[in-house]
Design an enzyme around this catalytic site. Structure first.
Site, short mmCIF file in Angstrom:
data_model
loop_
_atom_site.label_atom_id
_atom_site.label_comp_id
_atom_site.label_asym_id
_atom_site.label_seq_id
_atom_site.Cartn_x
_atom_site.Cartn_y
_atom_site.Cartn_z
N LYS A 95 1.02 -16.08 -12.11
CA LYS A 95 0.28 -14.90 -12.57
C LYS A 95 1.14 -13.65 -12.47
O LYS A 95 1.16 -12.82 -13.38
CB LYS A 95 -1.01 -14.74 -11.73
CG LYS A 95 -2.06 -15.80 -12.04
CD LYS A 95 -3.21 -15.82 -11.02
CE LYS A 95 -4.14 -17.02 -11.32
NZ LYS A 95 -5.22 -17.17 -10.32
N GLN B 194 -6.84 -14.67 -4.68
CA GLN B 194 -6.63 -16.07 -5.05
C GLN B 194 -7.56 -16.99 -4.25
O GLN B 194 -7.61 -16.91 -3.03
CB GLN B 194 -5.16 -16.48 -4.82
CG GLN B 194 -4.84 -17.91 -5.22
CD GLN B 194 -4.93 -18.14 -6.73
OE1 GLN B 194 -4.58 -17.27 -7.53
NE2 GLN B 194 -5.43 -19.30 -7.13
N ASP C 13 -11.07 -10.84 -12.37
CA ASP C 13 -11.50 -12.23 -12.41
C ASP C 13 -12.97 -12.35 -12.82
O ASP C 13 -13.46 -13.46 -13.05
CB ASP C 13 -11.31 -12.89 -11.03
CG ASP C 13 -10.17 -13.90 -11.01
OD1 ASP C 13 -9.64 -14.23 -12.10
OD2 ASP C 13 -9.80 -14.35 -9.91
#
Lengths: 281, 281
Positions: free
Chosen positions: B50, B94, B117
């Site tokens: 990422k 994460q 997200d």
């Protein structure tokens, strides 16, 4: 064969009695604050009904009536005052509001723990994730009605016709939470009758009088009618009852089906909010 | 006949290039903050990918790596610092986290405007209501993939298999937002093959290798495979590709289908968040 009629008035009475018992068991009485803006006669009647039902269930009453000319800042200030008031366990902002006010922005001022209508973004996010929270009253009332009628949901095919924020969308989420296989249909859906005939449980929340006919229903299916429309023939729902009753296994009438459940679930939410607060102390 | 293969790598490249153009057009560069807790090798690889992809798109990098023994308060403090940091336009925590940390509680500390997200309760509530907001990357990537392949959604029957908070539920909402008639199926669904054969667009997000076979697919349907499983035969998805390809009209491969879209949409969200901030100034 004619469908069993699910008596919403009777089920709502049971929910209200149970709610009154739970309210009486609390150390501090729950209090429902209602906020009415303007003089729309229908809204006035709805709020009066809610206050009367709340009082009958042992729920305290706080009422604020603002003129239809109130500014958004003035309505916001009232909501903020009720949000900060420790006695108030539930806040209901009666909709619709006069056109110059933004309902979504105002509803967001209600703290999630007092959001007894289940309409804030946070409440809807909790529902979308399947987490505990206060649920919108009408779809929660449909679930309570199905439970009371002994209609199983797990593994069943459910079709919701209508995708409003207030009913259709949260209805689909609640049915999913009960392990139904859920389809949400709407104005763009093709061949609606074929789709709805696949439903074990069909919830009509399209806001279109009589849109669900006998041709839309599988033999023996349960049909829940969330619509309510004032016509020259009196109150009618989204379901053509004369056509559907010979086919369906069970049906909710209009009036006297889902309608009475909405206020009952509002009271249940108000007491649930008070219980949560008491448990946190 | 064999299904057209939808090339996720190519579509993702297009999204990344477009994102880089939009990032370059901003007055202040967007910055993605990544937070990694512990030393899970797979998570380490994902975060590194990422960060590398973000850098390639002209997105600034802030990285925090905490030990696996970090307390919830320590992780929360890092998230709060990034939330308050004006340079940071997107925050990614994460997942999964070490078992002693509550992911839902920690994710909630990310401000909705930096929630790239799309996992906070507020972001999910906005999605549930069909209001603008940042969307979860994987289901948003599926929509982008379908758009790029020219698959129409309005009025089409879509079936999503799987109801996770991360994929299945938001996927259903996004398809509904595009006017598909959407069904969400899950482990309690009866006669899954009959249901999925009614789909014009079938999204497999069950997390079960090969659960979707040729018998589950209508001739000519589009099949999107969100699953990714490491087996002795290499990476496989939720779709039995050998069985489905002769039936379907279009199919996404594993690997190289939905997978590459997830990072691309994360970058797109990060730039969208920065654009929203710049527009508000």
């Amino acid at each position: 064969m004619t469908a069993t009629v699910i008596d919403g008035r009777m089920v709502a009475r049971g929910v209200r009695e149970e709610t009154a018992r739970r309210a009486a068991a609390l150390t501090t009485a729950p209090v429902l604050a209602t906020v009415l803006v303007g003089d729309d006669p229908a809204s006035g009647v709805y709020v009066a009904n809610k206050r009367r039902s709340a009082a009958a269930a042992g729920i305290g009453d706080v009422h604020r009536h603002l003129p239809g000319t109130a500014s958004e800042a003035e309505v916001a200030a009232v909501l903020d005052e009720l949000a900060a008031d420790d006695r108030v366990t539930g806040i209901l902002l009666q909709l619709p509001l006069p056109g110059h006010l933004d309902p979504a922005r105002l509803v967001e001022r209600i703290p999630p723990e007092k959001d007894v209508d289940g309409l804030t973004t946070r409440s809807q996010g909790l529902l979308a994730r399947g987490e505990p929270g206060l649920r919108p009253c009408t779809p929660a009332g449909v679930i309570a009605l199905l439970d009371a009628a002994g209609i199983g949901l797990a593994g069943r095919r459910a079709v919701v016709v209508g995708r409003s924020t207030l009913v259709g969308r949260p209805m689909a989420q609640l049915l999913l939470g009960r392990d139904a296989t859920v389809t949400i249909a709407h104005s763009r859906t093709r061949d609606l009758p074929a789709l709805t005939r696949s439903a074990d449980v069909l919830v009509a929340a399209a806001g279109v009088p009589g849109i669900i006919t006998g041709a839309h229903v599988a033999p023996g299916a349960t049909v829940v009618d969330v619509g309510i429309h004032r016509t020259s023939d009196g109150l009618v729902g989204d379901v053509d009852r004369a056509g559907v009753a010979p086919v369906a296994g069970a049906i909710t009438p209009v009036p006297g089906g889902v309608g009475p459940m909405t206020i009952a679930m509002l009271l249940a939410n108000t007491v649930a909010a008070a219980q949560t607060r008491e448990a946190a102390r």
